[in-house]
Structure formats: C-alpha cells, structure tokens
Scaffold this motif. Sequence first.
Motif, PDB file in Angstrom:
ATOM      1  N   ASN A 107      -6.469  15.337  -8.331  1.00 13.60           N
ATOM      2  CA  ASN A 107      -7.168  14.719  -7.206  1.00 13.60           C
ATOM      3  C   ASN A 107      -6.243  14.621  -5.999  1.00 13.60           C
ATOM      4  OD1 ASN A 107      -9.529  14.389  -8.615  1.00 13.60           O
ATOM      5  ND2 ASN A 107      -9.161  12.249  -9.139  1.00 13.60           N
ATOM      6  N   GLU A 108      -6.827  14.765  -4.822  1.00 11.79           N
ATOM      7  CA  GLU A 108      -6.070  14.656  -3.573  1.00 11.79           C
ATOM      8  C   GLU A 108      -5.424  13.278  -3.460  1.00 11.79           C
ATOM      9  OE1 GLU A 108      -7.029  15.073   1.190  1.00 11.79           O
ATOM     10  OE2 GLU A 108      -8.517  14.228  -0.161  1.00 11.79           O
ATOM     11  N   VAL A 109      -4.204  13.247  -2.937  1.00 13.81           N
ATOM     12  CA  VAL A 109      -3.520  11.991  -2.640  1.00 13.81           C
ATOM     13  C   VAL A 109      -3.663  11.729  -1.145  1.00 13.81           C
ATOM     14  CG1 VAL A 109      -1.294  10.817  -2.600  1.00 13.81           C
ATOM     15  CG2 VAL A 109      -1.871  12.309  -4.524  1.00 13.81           C
ATOM     16  N   PRO A 110      -4.256  10.606  -0.738  1.00 10.31           N
ATOM     17  CA  PRO A 110      -4.422  10.328   0.687  1.00 10.31           C
ATOM     18  C   PRO A 110      -3.088  10.389   1.431  1.00 10.31           C
ATOM     19  CG  PRO A 110      -5.670   8.761  -0.621  1.00 10.31           C
ATOM     20  CD  PRO A 110      -4.831   9.554  -1.575  1.00 10.31           C
ATOM     21  N   GLY A 111      -3.074  11.101   2.542  1.00 10.29           N
ATOM     22  CA  GLY A 111      -1.885  11.211   3.360  1.00 10.29           C
ATOM     23  C   GLY A 111      -0.947  12.343   2.985  1.00 10.29           C
ATOM     24  N   MET A 162       4.165   7.841  -1.489  1.00  9.58           N
ATOM     25  CA  MET A 162       2.769   8.095  -1.814  1.00  9.58           C
ATOM     26  C   MET A 162       2.562   7.904  -3.316  1.00  9.58           C
ATOM     27  SD  MET A 162       1.687  11.363   0.511  1.00  9.58           S
ATOM     28  CE  MET A 162       3.180  12.269   0.210  1.00  9.58           C
ATOM     29  N   SER A 190      -9.374  19.138  -0.506  1.00  7.24           N
ATOM     30  CA  SER A 190     -10.073  17.885  -0.685  1.00  7.24           C
ATOM     31  C   SER A 190     -11.416  18.127  -1.358  1.00  7.24           C
ATOM     32  CB  SER A 190     -10.279  17.226   0.675  1.00  7.24           C
ATOM     33  OG  SER A 190     -10.932  16.001   0.554  1.00  7.24           O
ATOM     34  N   PRO A 191     -11.828  17.271  -2.297  1.00  6.16           N
ATOM     35  CA  PRO A 191     -11.077  16.155  -2.874  1.00  6.16           C
ATOM     36  C   PRO A 191     -10.263  16.569  -4.106  1.00  6.16           C
ATOM     37  CG  PRO A 191     -13.314  16.064  -3.665  1.00  6.16           C
ATOM     38  CD  PRO A 191     -13.229  17.256  -2.732  1.00  6.16           C
ATOM     39  N   ASN A 195       0.843  -1.192   0.000  1.00  5.19           N
ATOM     40  CA  ASN A 195       0.000   0.000   0.000  1.00  5.19           C
ATOM     41  C   ASN A 195       0.883   1.249   0.000  1.00  5.19           C
ATOM     42  OD1 ASN A 195      -2.480  -1.418   0.162  1.00  5.19           O
ATOM     43  ND2 ASN A 195      -2.173  -1.699   2.348  1.00  5.19           N
ATOM     44  N   ASN A 221       2.333   4.960   0.928  1.00  4.21           N
ATOM     45  CA  ASN A 221       2.458   5.794   2.123  1.00  4.21           C
ATOM     46  C   ASN A 221       2.227   5.001   3.410  1.00  4.21           C
ATOM     47  OD1 ASN A 221       2.997   8.349   3.226  1.00  4.21           O
ATOM     48  ND2 ASN A 221       0.827   8.708   3.569  1.00  4.21           N
ATOM     49  N   THR A 222       2.834   3.812   3.470  1.00  9.49           N
ATOM     50  CA  THR A 222       2.619   2.910   4.600  1.00  9.49           C
ATOM     51  C   THR A 222       3.958   2.445   5.153  1.00  9.49           C
ATOM     52  OG1 THR A 222       0.549   2.139   3.606  1.00  9.49           O
ATOM     53  CG2 THR A 222       1.510   0.753   5.326  1.00  9.49           C
TER      54      THR A 222
END
Length: 196
Positions: free
Chosen positions: A152-156, A131, A184-185, A99, A101-102
Amino acid sequence: VTVTGLNANTNYYFRVRAVNSVGVLSGYSSVSPVTKTAPAIPTVSAATNITNVAFRANWGSVTGASGYKVDVSTASNFSPILTTVNVTSGTNTTISNLNPNTNYYYGVRSYNSSGSESKNSTPASQQKTYMSAPSPVWYNNVTASQFQANWNEVPGALGYKMDVSTSASFISYVYQDVTVSPASPIVSTTVSSLNL
C-alpha cells in the motif's frame, strides 16, 4: 519597574522609597519577599532515536534547575504548543504519539525550586519524524523466474527502495535498494531474473 542585568538562579530582595517635588525622601518600604531569578535557558541539541511516531529530545543541563519543560509544536513560533512534557531528572525525554513524516519543533525551559522559569530555548530544534513503513506487503503472479511485489502507498512517499534476498534475515541480496516509483493506492513492481 523591570530590573535587568541580573544573574540567573540568584535570590534578590528589593525595597523602595518615595520622593516628593522638593526631594524629600520617605523611609524605606518593607523588604520584599525573596525573588529568585530563573535558571539559565537550556541549550538544545539534535533529536535522537527517531521513529515514525516518536523522537528523543536532548538538551544540556542547567545549574540550579530542578526540572525542565519541553514544548512541542509543528510551528516554529510554537503557536500552538501541542504538548508540554515535564522532566524532573535527566536531560532528555522521549516525545511520542506523533504523526509520521511531520516536521516538529521542540524547545526546553528550565525552572527552579522557587518556580521561576526561563524562557524557551532558541533556536528551537526541528525534527521530522520518519514515514511509516509500507504495510501490508504481499506477492502474486509467481513464476519460475519472477514474482510481483505489492504494498500500500505510504502518504508523503516520493518513492520506495526494495531489497530481495534468499534469506529472511537479509544476510545476502539478490537485489538491494531497487528504486520503485510511487503509485496510488497500491504500489506494484515485477521482480524478475531470479534463479530457479
């Protein structure tokens, strides 16, 4: 009884005698089958070739090892282990299908041809995947000297850095590493002061 202080990757045999209350010893038992101790614990090094969904785990070779098992987890105590990769040659392997950004941890165990296996390397190496890149990207509100950039927003993501160039290969820059705050978003910013 646990026998300690032995050498790694070495064949050992054992036999046993019984003793009674007056100290009389029995004869020796039969000799046990060959017991070969595990190879040494591998030393892990920093991950390389890091992407948003993969990285390469690296470790040092171990004398007598016929292979290695690489454990991957999101927990430093390896509970649970997400995957184990068996490596029969070399001292690196690519861990994929991760995944973005983990934080991941990996440890390496060596084993020999007898099936004896070392403990996991400690400390395990920690690696954070990158990311994902913003996608899709599009533009609108184009005038003679500006346009609006959108993605679009990138989570994190805590923010974004944007480059603008008159060259698709970005050999030169109009703007470089312009900081854009997250939204967001959809993230939008107006690029202005452009040449006609």
